[in-house]
Design a protein around this motif. Structure first.
Motif, PDB file in Angstrom:
ATOM      1  N   THR A  24       0.860  -1.187   0.000  1.00  0.00           N
ATOM      2  CA  THR A  24       0.000   0.000   0.000  1.00  0.00           C
ATOM      3  C   THR A  24       0.893   1.233   0.000  1.00  0.00           C
ATOM      4  N   ARG A  25       0.631   2.105  -0.908  1.00  0.00           N
ATOM      5  CA  ARG A  25       1.408   3.332  -1.025  1.00  0.00           C
ATOM      6  C   ARG A  25       0.427   4.489  -1.019  1.00  0.00           C
ATOM      7  N   VAL A  26       0.651   5.404  -0.069  1.00  0.00           N
ATOM      8  CA  VAL A  26      -0.224   6.559   0.027  1.00  0.00           C
ATOM      9  C   VAL A  26       0.525   7.753  -0.538  1.00  0.00           C
ATOM     10  N   ASP A  27      -0.092   8.412  -1.471  1.00  0.00           N
ATOM     11  CA  ASP A  27       0.509   9.601  -2.076  1.00  0.00           C
ATOM     12  C   ASP A  27       0.110  10.814  -1.232  1.00  0.00           C
ATOM     13  N   MET A  31      -2.152  16.070   0.207  1.00  0.00           N
ATOM     14  CA  MET A  31      -2.238  16.477   1.608  1.00  0.00           C
ATOM     15  C   MET A  31      -1.304  17.665   1.884  1.00  0.00           C
ATOM     16  N   VAL A  32      -0.119  17.638   1.317  1.00  0.00           N
ATOM     17  CA  VAL A  32       0.827  18.740   1.486  1.00  0.00           C
ATOM     18  C   VAL A  32       0.287  19.990   0.809  1.00  0.00           C
ATOM     19  N   ASP A  33      -0.271  19.836  -0.362  1.00  0.00           N
ATOM     20  CA  ASP A  33      -0.870  20.976  -1.058  1.00  0.00           C
ATOM     21  C   ASP A  33      -1.987  21.590  -0.219  1.00  0.00           C
TER      22      ASP A  33
END
Length: 185
Positions: A24-27, A31-33
């Motif tokens: 599982t990879r969360v981009d 969220m930073v934007d």
């Protein structure tokens, strides 16, 4: 993750296949934007605290010959010195030296500069009721006195409800006499 293959025991049986697990990879880019957008929004919408300052009442610009003259009976000059001493005199300096209406005091509650101001106000009120508001205190700190001394004198003006006071420059003659008289006491 690693995939575990379990071979069949008998050879003829096919083994139970497990489903392949994907990592599982969360981009976090969105969220930073969003975080930067919220920070920008709150910075632009908040009001910065404005600095507070003391109200300063300045006299009207008048020619030197028509400036407000203070009667000598209403004038009190306070000169904060080093060592928590205060030299004061009533009216003009030369007249005060002749009439012995000067002194050296401190910041004591009972016999300090506050008491001198209150006594002067009582004297002015005896001459004419309501005349205590006509008292003018000229504060002339020496270069040797510290900031705390000046603030203490200004506090006394506030405590004793002195309406008219000014922080002024000290003349060399006043400095010399104040230092000489303070050393005697």
């Amino acid at each position: 993750m690693a995939e575990i293959n379990i071979p069949a025991a008998g050879g003829k049986k096919t083994g139970v296949r497990r489903s392949k697990k994907h990592s599982t990879r969360v981009d976090l880019t969105p969220m930073v934007d969003l975080g930067f957008l919220l920070i920008t929004f709150f910075i632009f919408t908040t009001s910065m605290s404005s600095p507070r300052a003391m109200n300063l009442a300045m006299p009207k610009d008048t020619p030197p010959d028509k400036q407000n003259q203070v009667p000598e009976s209403n004038a009190l000059t306070v000169i904060p010195l080093n060592g928590d001493k205060i030299f004061y005199y009533h009216g003009d300096l030369n007249d005060a030296l002749k009439a012995n209406t000067y002194g050296v005091t401190n910041y004591s509650v009972t016999e300090g500069i506050g008491q001198i101001v209150r006594t002067k106000q009582v004297i002015l009120n005896r001459k004419k009721p309501g005349n205590r508001d006509e008292l003018v205190v000229m504060i002339k700190p020496t270069p040797e006195s510290n900031y705390e001394n000046l603030v203490s004198v200004l506090d006394e003006m506030l405590i004793n409800d002195v309406k008219r006071y000014a922080v002024m420059d000290l003349t060399p003659e006043e400095k010399e006499i104040a230092l000489a008289k303070s050393e005697l006491q």
